[in-house]
Design an enzyme around this catalytic site. Sequence first.
Site, short mmCIF file in Angstrom:
data_model
loop_
_atom_site.label_atom_id
_atom_site.label_comp_id
_atom_site.label_asym_id
_atom_site.label_seq_id
_atom_site.Cartn_x
_atom_site.Cartn_y
_atom_site.Cartn_z
N PRO A 107 0.86 -1.20 0.00
CA PRO A 107 0.00 0.00 0.00
C PRO A 107 0.89 1.24 0.00
CG PRO A 107 0.03 -1.02 2.18
CD PRO A 107 0.79 -1.94 1.27
N LEU A 108 0.74 2.08 -1.00
CA LEU A 108 1.65 3.20 -1.20
C LEU A 108 0.90 4.52 -1.19
CD1 LEU A 108 3.60 1.58 -4.17
CD2 LEU A 108 4.48 1.88 -1.85
N THR A 109 1.31 5.42 -0.31
CA THR A 109 0.72 6.75 -0.31
C THR A 109 0.99 7.43 -1.64
OG1 THR A 109 1.02 6.95 2.08
CG2 THR A 109 0.70 8.99 0.84
N CYS B 30 2.69 3.09 9.41
CA CYS B 30 2.98 4.37 8.76
C CYS B 30 3.71 5.30 9.73
CB CYS B 30 1.69 5.03 8.28
SG CYS B 30 1.98 6.59 7.40
N HIS C 54 7.31 -4.80 8.03
CA HIS C 54 8.30 -3.91 7.42
C HIS C 54 9.53 -3.97 8.31
CE1 HIS C 54 9.17 0.06 5.17
NE2 HIS C 54 10.28 -0.33 5.78
N GLY D 211 10.53 -4.86 2.56
CA GLY D 211 11.67 -3.96 2.67
C GLY D 211 12.82 -4.32 1.77
N ASP D 212 13.26 -3.35 0.94
CA ASP D 212 14.51 -3.45 0.17
C ASP D 212 14.51 -4.56 -0.88
OD1 ASP D 212 15.47 -1.37 1.71
OD2 ASP D 212 16.49 -2.68 3.13
N ARG E 108 8.86 0.61 -2.93
CA ARG E 108 9.70 1.46 -3.77
C ARG E 108 10.28 0.70 -4.95
NH1 ARG E 108 13.95 3.82 0.22
NH2 ARG E 108 13.67 1.76 1.15
#
Length: 466
Positions: free
Chosen positions: A88-90, A172, A241, A273-274, A297
């Site tokens: 889920p990405l802002t 978050c 995360h 993560g990563d 990301r």
Amino acid sequence: ARRAAAPAQTRHRATADGSVAPGEDATAASTATAADAPPTPKPPHVDGRRSYSDVPTGLEDSPTRRLVTEEQLASFRASIADELLLAPLTKGGNLPFRRLCVDFGCNVTVSEMVFARFLLRRNPVEKARLRRHRSEKLFGVQLATNQIVEGVNAARLAEEAGADFIDLNCGCPIHETWKRGLGAALLKKPAKLERLVRGIADGTGLPLTVKIRLGAGGSEAPARQLAEAVENAGAAAVIIHGRTKEQRYTRAANWDLIGEIQRERGIPVVGNGDILTHYEHRDRLARSRAHAAMTGRGALIKPWIFKEVAEGVEWAPTPEERVEVYLRLCSYFKEHFFTDEMGHSRYLEFMPWHFGFFCRYRPLPEDTYGAMASEHPLLQTRLGIVAAAEQASGADLPRMERLLRCESEEAHVRLSEALWDADGSLDKALELFETIANDGSLERWEAEAAASDRDNGMGGGDAIRG
């Protein structure tokens, strides 16, 4: 003359049975009729604070029977096993971008974070975040709440909108969420978190996942207790995360701890993560034995990461092939927002922002970067290190490649406008990009970037949230 031309007003009177007869003013008749009619009942006001009899208390000894079945939970857990989920990405988790990721093989997608309280007040922005595209195979809605009643009723709205599962945001780190007692603020009290999760899990007919960080402060010590609380509360899975709230996105994710928690717990653990390459995904799952993985990301930089993971090989698209991908995203935005002036304005709120991630793409073949990735995640590796490896090959970068790597916000707006003006034509888009690459702007943008001497790493460090 205008008054004379106006149609004459007919006067009527209202009869005893409510019909209208000539001779009285129609306005008076309608007023009398409205006065005699029973008042229309107001719809119930739902703001998340009302108490409903069928909403669980979240207490461990609550007699409430869970709505979601064990068969549903087992099916959901099997459906996410070994998958790479889109986080889920802002802002980035918008429907057009999720649709693009699905094109490249993403099987599990999650909405942008939805504030449950505002959703229950029928805020149009929050309601829009419930929308799913028909191509999304398994779609979850992430909710931000710290109240059981609020969470249950928001989850019910998400279910009505077509969600397959609910994700509770407990990770978050941004101040706007933290100051409201939401997101990572929920990690401060594991017992309270357990009650919240149990109440929402008991009150919704969908599987509930819970996304946490390793802790609310700088210490990773609370991670085990938090995961245990989530399991005890009846969640379908816990998404971890691998950083604390204070670490945000600046430290490498702790996949060793994620693996330890997976071995201790009886519910699936999804590591987050990563993950930027297919070999980082492969190695982190092998090391942690996590049930599945999630990327944020990594997908924003290269939406085709899902294709790479599925095929087990890198896809290194040419600049022309990347322009084609970005043009497809533009077309999805046009379809979503429409092509009028307002749609164009909305598009420009998103597309240049996406270029802020697209510009960080670099080909990362495993034979060159595999050993480096095993020591330190490539998302946390400085772009200068990657550039040094490229320069060692002796190859000069084409101008189109340099343009796509440009970090200037002005460049991102220009490229976004060019995609819009291309109107779906790849040839036209390439022509417009070539014009921009050769009009003198590229050198200025590169000089400005060099003067800033800023290198936030492949993933943008903490400068860009994902």
